[in-house]
Design a protein around this motif. Structure first.
Motif, mmCIF file in Angstrom:
data_model
loop_
_atom_site.group_PDB
_atom_site.id
_atom_site.type_symbol
_atom_site.label_atom_id
_atom_site.label_comp_id
_atom_site.label_asym_id
_atom_site.label_seq_id
_atom_site.Cartn_x
_atom_site.Cartn_y
_atom_site.Cartn_z
ATOM 1 N N MET A 81 31.536 38.743 63.634
ATOM 2 C CA MET A 81 31.228 38.035 62.379
ATOM 3 C C MET A 81 31.942 36.815 62.474
ATOM 4 S SD MET A 81 32.996 39.816 58.873
ATOM 5 C CE MET A 81 34.662 39.557 59.177
ATOM 6 N N LEU B 278 30.485 32.223 61.832
ATOM 7 C CA LEU B 278 30.684 31.980 60.464
ATOM 8 C C LEU B 278 29.983 30.562 59.836
ATOM 9 C CD1 LEU B 278 34.670 32.225 60.238
ATOM 10 C CD2 LEU B 278 32.874 33.718 59.408
ATOM 11 N N ILE C 201 27.446 31.355 56.767
ATOM 12 C CA ILE C 201 27.763 31.382 55.457
ATOM 13 C C ILE C 201 28.779 30.142 55.038
ATOM 14 C CG2 ILE C 201 27.777 33.936 55.337
ATOM 15 C CD1 ILE C 201 30.946 33.773 55.434
ATOM 16 N N TYR D 133 34.597 32.705 48.605
ATOM 17 C CA TYR D 133 35.075 34.041 48.603
ATOM 18 C C TYR D 133 34.822 35.245 47.879
ATOM 19 C CZ TYR D 133 38.918 33.836 52.053
ATOM 20 O OH TYR D 133 39.653 33.706 53.340
ATOM 21 N N TYR E 63 28.447 38.974 53.248
ATOM 22 C CA TYR E 63 28.457 39.089 54.858
ATOM 23 C C TYR E 63 29.222 39.981 55.665
ATOM 24 C CZ TYR E 63 28.705 36.352 59.404
ATOM 25 O OH TYR E 63 28.715 36.141 60.704
ATOM 26 N N LEU F 7 38.041 48.079 54.683
ATOM 27 C CA LEU F 7 39.172 47.113 55.342
ATOM 28 C C LEU F 7 39.253 47.499 56.769
ATOM 29 C CD1 LEU F 7 41.731 47.572 52.259
ATOM 30 C CD2 LEU F 7 40.092 45.775 52.695
ATOM 31 N N PHE G 19 49.872 40.437 55.735
ATOM 32 C CA PHE G 19 50.908 39.963 54.518
ATOM 33 C C PHE G 19 51.760 41.153 54.521
ATOM 34 C CE2 PHE G 19 52.196 39.833 50.188
ATOM 35 C CZ PHE G 19 52.336 38.606 50.034
ATOM 36 N N THR H 182 55.373 45.065 51.329
ATOM 37 C CA THR H 182 55.798 46.393 51.015
ATOM 38 C C THR H 182 56.546 47.025 51.991
ATOM 39 O OG1 THR H 182 53.617 46.642 50.082
ATOM 40 C CG2 THR H 182 54.856 48.659 50.126
ATOM 41 N N LEU I 184 59.237 44.206 43.642
ATOM 42 C CA LEU I 184 59.530 43.239 44.485
ATOM 43 C C LEU I 184 61.094 42.833 44.513
ATOM 44 C CD1 LEU I 184 56.466 40.969 44.312
ATOM 45 C CD2 LEU I 184 56.899 43.207 45.486
ATOM 46 N N HIS J 56 58.254 27.179 38.999
ATOM 47 C CA HIS J 56 58.301 28.170 38.296
ATOM 48 C C HIS J 56 58.381 29.548 39.180
ATOM 49 C CE1 HIS J 56 56.244 31.544 36.496
ATOM 50 N NE2 HIS J 56 55.977 31.140 35.248
ATOM 51 N N MET K 21 48.848 36.830 45.473
ATOM 52 C CA MET K 21 48.669 38.039 45.117
ATOM 53 C C MET K 21 47.786 37.895 43.693
ATOM 54 S SD MET K 21 51.913 40.777 45.193
ATOM 55 C CE MET K 21 53.264 39.323 44.726
ATOM 56 N N VAL L 122 44.165 37.280 45.086
ATOM 57 C CA VAL L 122 43.474 38.534 45.760
ATOM 58 C C VAL L 122 42.982 39.434 44.616
ATOM 59 C CG1 VAL L 122 43.836 40.397 47.357
ATOM 60 C CG2 VAL L 122 44.445 38.297 47.832
ATOM 61 N N ARG L 123 44.033 39.554 43.702
ATOM 62 C CA ARG L 123 43.564 40.409 42.582
ATOM 63 C C ARG L 123 42.235 39.899 41.968
ATOM 64 N NH1 ARG L 123 49.543 40.413 40.334
ATOM 65 N NH2 ARG L 123 50.287 41.806 41.940
ATOM 66 N N LEU M 210 49.679 29.591 33.865
ATOM 67 C CA LEU M 210 50.072 30.943 34.861
ATOM 68 C C LEU M 210 50.178 32.177 34.162
ATOM 69 C CD1 LEU M 210 50.347 30.937 38.027
ATOM 70 C CD2 LEU M 210 52.678 30.677 37.525
ATOM 71 N N GLY N 173 49.223 45.778 43.908
ATOM 72 C CA GLY N 173 49.735 46.143 42.376
ATOM 73 C C GLY N 173 49.441 47.315 41.714
ATOM 74 N N MET O 106 50.473 47.055 36.744
ATOM 75 C CA MET O 106 50.014 45.865 36.333
ATOM 76 C C MET O 106 49.593 45.871 34.966
ATOM 77 S SD MET O 106 49.268 44.114 38.953
ATOM 78 C CE MET O 106 51.075 44.394 39.259
#
Ligand SMILES: CCCCCCCCCCCCCCCCCC(=O)SCCNC(=O)CCNC(=O)[C@H](O)C(C)(C)COP(=O)(O)OP(=O)(O)OC[C@H]1O[C@@H](n2cnc3c(N)ncnc32)[C@H](O)[C@@H]1OP(=O)(O)O
Ligand SMILES: Cc1cc2nc3c(=O)[nH]c(=O)nc-3n(C[C@H](O)[C@H](O)[C@H](O)COP(=O)(O)OP(=O)(O)OC[C@H]3O[C@@H](n4cnc5c(N)ncnc54)[C@H](O)[C@@H]3O)c2cc1C
Length: 664
Positions: free
Chosen positions: A92, A96, A99, A104, A111, A120, A159, A162, A170, A292, A300, A303-304, A394, A449, A454
């Motif tokens: 894959m 690349l 694509i 994303y 793909y 995953l 990443f 956890t 966290l 901030h 995160m 990705v959410r 934000l 999350g 959440m």
């Protein structure tokens, strides 16, 4: 054991009896559609360019032998699954150029689905979180080196946040990063058993680097969780001294991914390995805080947003499978005949079956489409933050991404299960794809999350808005403007054919507003006699309900708005009915909230129910074409039951042939 004829011989005898060509029932369904499929597909994917790109990417993958599966992945053990996924990942990323890797939301996930499937894998975290972390958290002048190394796979990252003892909370992570000003290094350490990192994807075997979240200590003071770039393995891929790392074992799903554990023993990294775009530790140990406090959680949020789109597409695919199967499946018993003597019926004709399928199909459209504009919102917010350190949007983006993530992953997981049930016994076979889809989707309720956690973040945002509205001085984010509107006493909803979009939105907004203020009042009353956190805990079930309703209102409004942009009248009519079905189904499921205080009368509630039945009947003739409007290829779907040609039974026999138990 000797046999007269092998299972394989018997199978071929059956197979020869089966005619070629598409299943006639499914063909008939397609011919009966009330809209032009291409127009509808262009609407679903926004334009014909995106549709064409889907086809080009499919053709690219199909024409490359390195993406073939010599053995069907369902029949592999875990080691073989990991080997397969790794081989596919390499193929894959070696290709690349096929694509737009920066896309994303559409091209990259498509793909990946076409090449690897619903999994995953060893590079998911590398692409899904490690690269975004470098992009979001590295200073501009330093980004090129690590980014190029990661992009070219010279380093493979994960990443690692956890821990065994803490995931959601966290602020209580225990891994420490203590600055040593004499050597200008951070000492990364796992002080207790519960501080061991646990879960990071690709960590067990594959990654040689990780973005590690650890409590920063400098000049003897704790500064909260911060991110560090940490090398874990040497050039020969052996763990470096001070690093203990391994795989955490099999899970409910995603077993091609080597989720891992990680323990540090006073492991030293250079000062510059702290991600210092927003907060810094100077050489002398001076700490410079970020503009901030929560900018460190930015990867995160991104990705959410990715997950919302990814998960909704899973529900779309599940609906495609169940609808196509329901068109070719006939009920096998005499009691199945709707009109006695007229023969068997397609199970798609049962009203109960339509009730299982069509609301799920409706649910799969709004969130996938909204994500396209969320993508631009997130780009906009990132730009604002990068250019002007403008943090105004934000909190809104955090509340929205957290809420959509929680509501959508839950609905997707529930929806897939409902659709699996609708396929009877065959839905239970892995050949259907439902078990893998469910295992993939339900993971999303937890990772990135935990959903309740959440929802409680959304509730924080809503309670802050309610307080501002009550104080008479609200500064309202766009998504919350309706909270300041005047109360409405009665519902406006009526028959599905006559009620307008505005009526539906009016009722959703009114009910959500009531729920938010009722919760706010209860919370403030409790706060008079309890500590704030105790009152929050006592109210938390209501807080989650208000948060869910807020997100659903957002989804209903956006679905209706999006339908209005459809230029093709025939497609717009069907989509509009689907959007109303979506809204009516939510009202029916949340009847308690709507009928509270007599807002929705019993008569109106009955109209909602009746409307659902009528809409099911109205959509029924278009259901296969609506499933086709997702434009999902068989390779992407990976389901024997959902095949485009509807030839389910020979394909099931063929699939079963590959079971290792049939080889001897
Ligand atoms: C070819 C290539 C192919 C590529 C394909 C690409 C496809 C990719 C698909 C994706 C695959 C990725 C797979 C991912 C796998 C899973 C990874 C993980 O789980 S990783 C692990 C995931 N782990 C998790 O997700 C852990 C979940 N836990 C958390 O995120 C936090 O602990 C928390 C948010 C729950 C609490 O935060 P905390 O600070 O402790 O406590 P408080 O509650 O006191 O909040 C205080 C204030 O801060 C505010 N605020 C908070 N956050 C944010 C934010 N982000 N922003 C802004 N604000 C934020 C909050 O609103 C509040 O404001 P106010 O009310 O005071 O005004
Ligand atoms: C497939 C998969 C892949 C993962 N990949 C990664 C990865 O790559 N990297 C990584 O760092 N992590 C990863 N994780 C870990 C994941 O991010 C965490 O599991 C998740 O954030 C939830 O944390 P937890 O497990 O500690 O759950 P907990 O926080 O222990 O949750 C348990 C229960 O407690 C409740 N709860 C917790 N806090 C509160 C609260 N404040 N109020 C009310 N209820 C609460 C929750 O609602 C839940 O019901 C992965 C997990 C899975 C399943």
């Amino acid at each position: 054991m000797e046999r007269d004829s092998s299972p394989s011989d018997q199978f071929h005898r059956y197979k020869n009896l089966i005619q070629n060509g598409d299943n006639p029932d499914i063909t008939k369904e397609r011919q009966g559609a009330s809209f032009n499929l291409y127009n509808m597909q262009c609407f679903v994917y926004e334009n014909d360019h995106k549709l064409q790109r889907r086809q080009e990417i499919l053709e690219f993958v199909e024409s490359h032998r390195e993406f073939d599966d010599p053995v069907h992945p369902h029949f592999l053990n875990r080691d073989e699954q990991i080997d397969r996924a790794t081989r596919k990942c390499l193929a894959m990323v070696d290709n690349l150029d096929a694509i737009d890797v920066t896309d994303y939301f559409d091209e990259a996930p498509l793909y990946q689905l076409l090449t690897i499937g619903r999994e995953l894998h060893c590079l998911s975290l590398h692409y899904g979180m490690f690269l975004p972390t470098i992009q979001v958290h590295t200073e501009k002048s330093l980004i090129l080196g690590p980014f190029q190394m990661a992009a070219s796979k010279a380093i493979l990252g994960t990443f690692a946040q956890t821990e065994l003892g803490h995931g959601s909370n966290l602020s209580k992570l225990e891994t420490t990063a203590t600055y040593d000003a004499t050597t200008k290094e951070f000492v990364i350490h796992t002080p207790t058993m519960s501080a061991g990192k646990w879960w990071p994807g690709g960590l067990g075997k594959s990654a040689n680097y990780a973005a590690v979240m650890a409590q920063l200590y400098t000049s003897g003071e704790s500064k909260g969780p911060h991110l560090f770039m940490v090398q874990l393995r040497d050039n020969a891929h052996a763990p470096l001294p001070g690093v203990t790392v391994g795989d955490i074992g099999p899970k409910l799903g995603n077993n091609a991914n080597d989720n891992g554990f990680l323990i540090f023993d006073h492991y030293r990294i250079p000062r510059r390995n702290m991600f210092m775009k927003y907060s810094k530790v100077e050489a002398d140990g001076t700490y410079i805080p970020p503009p901030h406090a929560k900018l460190g959680f930015g990867a995160m949020v991104l990705v959410r947003l990715l997950m919302i789109r990814d998960q909704t597409c899973q529900l779309g695919a599940a609906a495609v499978i169940a609808i196509r199967y329901s068109a070719v499946r006939h009920s096998a018993v005499r009691q199945g005949e709707i009109n006695e003597g007229e023969g068997e019926v397609q199970i798609l004709d049962y009203r109960t079956q339509q009730y299982r399928l069509l609301p799920q199909l409706a649910r799969s459209f709004p969130s996938s489409q909204r994500m396209r504009s969320r993508n631009s919102t997130s780009k906009y917010v990132t730009k604002q933050i990068n250019n002007n350190a403008n943090m105004e949007l934000l909190p809104e983006l955090h509340a929205l991404s957290s809420g959509l993530k929680a509501v959508i992953t839950w609905e997707v997981a529930q929806g897939i299960e409902q659709l699996r049930l609708s396929c009877g016994g065959h839905g239970y076979s892995r050949a259907s794809a439902f078990p893998d889809m469910y295992a993939y989707a339900v993971g999303g309720c937890t990772y990135e999350g935990e959903n309740i956690v959440m929802l409680l973040q959304v509730a924080r945002f809503l309670m802050m808005i309610a307080k501002e509205v009550r104080s008479g001085n609200p500064k309202l984010a766009e998504i919350a403007e309706y909270i300041a509107k005047p109360d409405a006493v009665t519902a406006r909803i009526s028959s599905w054919k006559t009620c307008s979009d505005e009526d539906i939105i009016h009722d959703f907004e009114a009910v959500t507003r009531k729920l938010i203020f009722a919760t706010f009042d209860r919370l403030t009353t409790l706060e008079r006699t309890m500590k704030k956190k105790e009152a929050w805990n006592a109210c938390s079930i209501d807080l989650c309900k208000a948060a869910r309703m807020h997100v659903k209102t957002y989804l209903v409004k956006n679905f209706l708005a999006r339908v209005r942009t459809c230029e093709d009248p025939a497609s717009r009519t069907v989509m509009h009915t689907l959007a109303k079905l979506y809204a009516f189904d939510l009202i029916s499921g949340g009847g308690g909230h709507f009928m509270k205080g007599g807002f929705l009368s019993e008569k109106q509630f009955n109209e909602v129910q009746l409307g659902i039945y009528e809409m099911l009947a109205a959509i029924r003739p278009d259901s296969v074409a609506l499933a086709d409007s997702w434009a999902i290829s068989d390779l992407e779907l990976r389901s024997v039951l959902g095949r485009r040609d509807g030839n389910v039974y020979p394909a099931l026999l063929e699939w079963a042939q590959q079971s290792p138990l049939n080889q001897n």
